[in-house]
Design a protein around this motif. Sequence first.
Motif, short mmCIF file in Angstrom:
data_model
loop_
_atom_site.label_atom_id
_atom_site.label_comp_id
_atom_site.label_asym_id
_atom_site.label_seq_id
_atom_site.Cartn_x
_atom_site.Cartn_y
_atom_site.Cartn_z
N LEU A 213 1.18 -1.54 -0.10
CA LEU A 213 -0.01 -0.17 0.10
C LEU A 213 0.83 1.45 0.02
CD1 LEU A 213 -3.09 -0.07 2.14
CD2 LEU A 213 -2.00 2.20 1.66
N SER A 215 3.60 1.39 -1.44
CA SER A 215 4.54 1.67 -2.15
C SER A 215 3.86 2.44 -3.04
CB SER A 215 4.68 0.15 -2.89
OG SER A 215 5.21 -0.09 -2.08
N SER A 216 2.22 1.58 -3.51
CA SER A 216 1.36 2.24 -3.85
C SER A 216 1.06 3.88 -4.22
CB SER A 216 -0.05 1.83 -3.78
OG SER A 216 -1.13 2.35 -4.26
N MET A 217 1.16 4.60 -2.75
CA MET A 217 1.51 5.81 -2.57
C MET A 217 3.18 6.93 -2.88
SD MET A 217 0.40 5.56 1.37
CE MET A 217 -0.26 7.22 1.52
N ARG A 218 4.16 6.07 -2.74
CA ARG A 218 5.14 6.49 -3.19
C ARG A 218 5.04 6.74 -4.36
NH1 ARG A 218 10.21 3.70 -1.34
NH2 ARG A 218 9.44 1.79 -2.20
N LEU A 219 4.38 5.51 -5.61
CA LEU A 219 4.25 5.01 -6.57
C LEU A 219 3.62 6.83 -7.78
CD1 LEU A 219 4.39 2.09 -7.69
CD2 LEU A 219 5.99 3.11 -7.57
#
Lengths: 266, 241
Positions: A213, A215-219
């Motif tokens: 989750l 990672s998804s924000m950072r991406l």
Amino acid sequence: MKRIDHAIVEFKEMDEMAKRDSLVHSVNPVVKLIITIAYIFVTVSFGKYDLSGLIIMCLYPIALFEISDTSIGACFYKLRIVIPLVCAVGIFNPFLDKETLLYVGNVAVSGGVVSMFTLMLKGVFCIMASFVLVATTSFDEICAALRRLHIPGFFVTLLLLTYRYISVMMEEVSVMTDAYMLRAPGQKGVHFSAWGSFLGQLLLRSMDRAEELYSSMRLRGFNGEFIYASLDPLKGRDYAFLFASLGIIALFRFTELTAIIGQLVM
Amino acid sequence: MIEFNNVYFSYDKEHTVLDGISFKIEKGESVGLIGANGAGKSSMLKVLLGLLPHDGEISVNGIKVCKQNLAEVRRVLGFVLQNSDNQMFMPTVLDDMMFGLCNYGMSKKDAEARVDEVLEQLDLVSLKNKYNHKISGGEKRMAAIATVLAMQPEVIIMDEPSVSLDPYNRRAVINVINRLEQTKIIASHDLDMIMETCTKVMLLSGGRIVAVGTTDEILRNKKLLEENRMELPFGIAAADR
């Protein structure tokens, strides 16, 4: 529906409540946050025997509940586990402070009893005010407001991620409980002998999901700042709401409103 | 466009996950990444996105994938996660789609206009204000793809886009993928879907690329697939019978 699934639904309903439309919902989150903090400070500042002065403080959250079309019942229902804990804070006061403070009819009431009720009410009022804030403001907006008030980014990000991960963890608990129950027919809950591995697995699985989750924000460009929840500048009506609310809270605190009302009634 | 040059990655010294991977993907290519479980597909994608560290060189549009350039690299790459629940973390589909756009400096008004445009393209307008916890798995997958498309990435990377979808939603996802003009990298075990959506295939095994070729060359090679713990796509196997 299982208890944990019901809890997930209840948790996510808070987001839905925050998305509704009302006067309170439309107020800038920074203003709502400042008012809530001020309300909590003022409520907590009442003396331990100042029960009559404190009672009037309930009017403010109740008014906000009404204006924002939020059910007080929903507040008490959703916080049904927390409220008894808050109320339990002063439970030993009657045993520690036995000096008679006042008489109700012929019944002597000790200082401990009064201070216990004062503590309980303080807790309940603060919870009500916090609930109105969360029910009328999305969590991302609250975080953005905290950043606007210069609360360190690290702390605010931690708060946001904790909030996000609560539902992730609850979903994992739901899946794991299903898997356990399917292989443990007749049991009412997870047997204590399995608690260790259950919690260990829960932690590992939650960490994996939480990492995905995040990672998804950072991406998608998240770098610890709440740009996506950027708040509009304060408008005239935000200032009006802020000063009116602070004025009312100050009025409740610094005038003997309860006594005045009492005299009028008498 | 994307270049891997002798890339290594391992979680510990004993288990190498990516073992000296080198390849190039040109702009506009549609590449399927296949391989058995543990072959290194997901790790390769994560290394490309800078979510995992690596040895060797990776570049995207000539920009080296390293800590300093991550923001720039991630603007070019759009990643659709395998589990849409982890991708859709905001309360509503609209919030989720606006999240990345606003983070990259777009105003809320412009971001919403972009969201409308993408939802219309994908015929998902009805999902716009829906709560993420109230939409079905298939809708969530489509919304997750829309979330990434809204950011207009030059490369779309998908990890198992058809997993746990019913045939109708799987078909919808395939149709959307085929309509995308961007460069695509799709990691999947669904070889029939790879057959329909990709022009080039890379086969991974034990952290190495064991074969690269056109989709037909790789996916019709029964021996090659079986040696690497895979099977012919159902469509091809059925036609051969």
